[in-house]
Design an enzyme around this catalytic site. Structure first.
Site, mmCIF file in Angstrom:
data_model
loop_
_atom_site.group_PDB
_atom_site.id
_atom_site.type_symbol
_atom_site.label_atom_id
_atom_site.label_comp_id
_atom_site.label_asym_id
_atom_site.label_seq_id
_atom_site.Cartn_x
_atom_site.Cartn_y
_atom_site.Cartn_z
ATOM 1 C CB SER A 1 -0.986 -0.001 1.167
ATOM 2 O OG SER A 1 -0.326 0.108 2.396
ATOM 3 C CG ASN A 2 3.667 2.641 2.928
ATOM 4 O OD1 ASN A 2 3.387 3.819 3.151
ATOM 5 N ND2 ASN A 2 3.601 1.706 3.861
ATOM 6 C CG HIS B 1 9.916 1.565 11.937
ATOM 7 N ND1 HIS B 1 10.115 0.206 11.780
ATOM 8 C CD2 HIS B 1 9.574 1.745 13.233
ATOM 9 C CE1 HIS B 1 9.912 -0.401 12.936
ATOM 10 N NE2 HIS B 1 9.582 0.510 13.840
ATOM 11 C CE LYS C 1 14.605 -11.705 1.761
ATOM 12 N NZ LYS C 1 15.022 -12.821 2.557
ATOM 13 C CG LEU C 2 20.529 -5.615 7.210
ATOM 14 C CD1 LEU C 2 19.817 -4.599 8.116
ATOM 15 C CD2 LEU C 2 21.595 -6.365 7.996
HETATM 16 C C1 GRF Z 1 4.069 -0.629 6.735
HETATM 17 O O1 GRF Z 1 3.487 -0.481 7.999
HETATM 18 C C2 GRF Z 1 5.514 -0.227 6.792
HETATM 19 O O2 GRF Z 1 5.781 0.823 7.642
HETATM 20 C C3 GRF Z 1 6.143 -1.463 7.331
HETATM 21 O O3 GRF Z 1 5.454 -2.515 6.679
HETATM 22 C C4 GRF Z 1 4.136 -2.100 6.342
HETATM 23 C C5 GRF Z 1 3.979 -2.329 4.871
HETATM 24 O O4 GRF Z 1 2.719 -2.058 4.401
HETATM 25 N N1 GRF Z 1 7.575 -1.410 7.212
HETATM 26 P P1 GRF Z 1 2.455 -2.051 2.842
HETATM 27 O O5 GRF Z 1 3.060 -3.312 2.254
HETATM 28 O O6 GRF Z 1 3.082 -0.832 2.268
HETATM 29 O O7 GRF Z 1 0.964 -2.049 2.699
#
Ligand code: GRF
Length: 222
Positions: A16-17, A111, A93-94
């Protein structure tokens, strides 16, 4: 006109991001930014379907790659796409050290908490929000930071607070934080792409011009 800033995304989940980045940067009236591809850390990640629908290139990292293979895969793919910026949007992953070095100051991570609290190895997904509730804090939020060699440790670019309410569950906190993530991540990427902010050699984040509207945490100029 200068070339578009080329943005690559790394993701592991539903994406979703990633979608928020596509919605912000893909429209035809934003010709100076381009989402050039997404690297998923596993086959079947929802982000791949989103990439397909958006017409964005994608690649999946080899499942059993050793450290060296992983590093080569990432470097090769990011180079092929001529990536100027790399955005970790739910990437579990790192990032290998040589990749961090090659894109130093040009890799961001989001985050779902207010770093430096509730971050680090093993702090991802529902675990973050469960820890927030167990700690009894009244405020959590979202953080965008520059990536260094450790999980969730690099210099912080921006943050936005989100309240923790009575009766909250990890799921309800996650949903509230996620809506903020979708706003703060594209805004932070734009700040970096436009040169409003940069990471200096001394690891300090320098705001060349104040950029965030603190009421809406979006670009003041846009
Ligand atoms: C988000 O909460 C992001 O901050 C975290 O993992 C989640 C990913 O959500 N690192 P999406 O895959 O972007 O929906």
């Amino acid at each position: 006109m200068p070339d578009a800033v080329r943005i690559a995304v790394l993701a592991s989940g539903g994406g979703s991001n990633f979608q928020a980045l596509v919605d912000r940067f893909q429209p035809a009236d934003v010709p100076d930014r381009e989402i050039v591809g997404v690297i998923a850390s596993r086959e079947g990640a929802g982000v791949l379907e989103r990439a397909r629908r958006a017409g964005v290139a994608s690649a999946v990292s080899p499942p059993s790659a050793t450290g060296d293979e992983m590093e080569m895969f990432l470097r090769r793919t990011l180079d092929e796409w001529r990536s100027d910026l790399v955005v970790l949007a739910g990437y579990m992953k790192l990032v290998p050290e040589t990749v961090v070095r090659a894109w130093w100051g040009r890799i961001l991570n989001i985050h779902p908490a207010l770093l430096p609290s509730f971050g680090g190895r093993g702090m991802y997904g529902a675990r973050v929000h469960r820890a927030v509730i167990e700690a009894g804090v009244r405020v959590t939020g979202a953080t965008v930071h520059f990536v260094d060699e450790a999980y969730d440790r690099g210099p912080i670019l921006c943050q936005w607070p989100v309240p923790v309410l009575a009766g909250d569950t990890p799921e309800s906190v996650a949903a509230r934080v996620l809506t903020v993530e979708h706003r703060i991540l594209p805004a932070a990427v734009e700040a970096l792409a436009s040169g409003a902010v940069r990471l200096d050699a001394d690891r300090r984040v320098r705001w060349v011009r104040e950029w965030f509207d603190t009421e809406t945490f979006t670009n003041r100029e846009g």
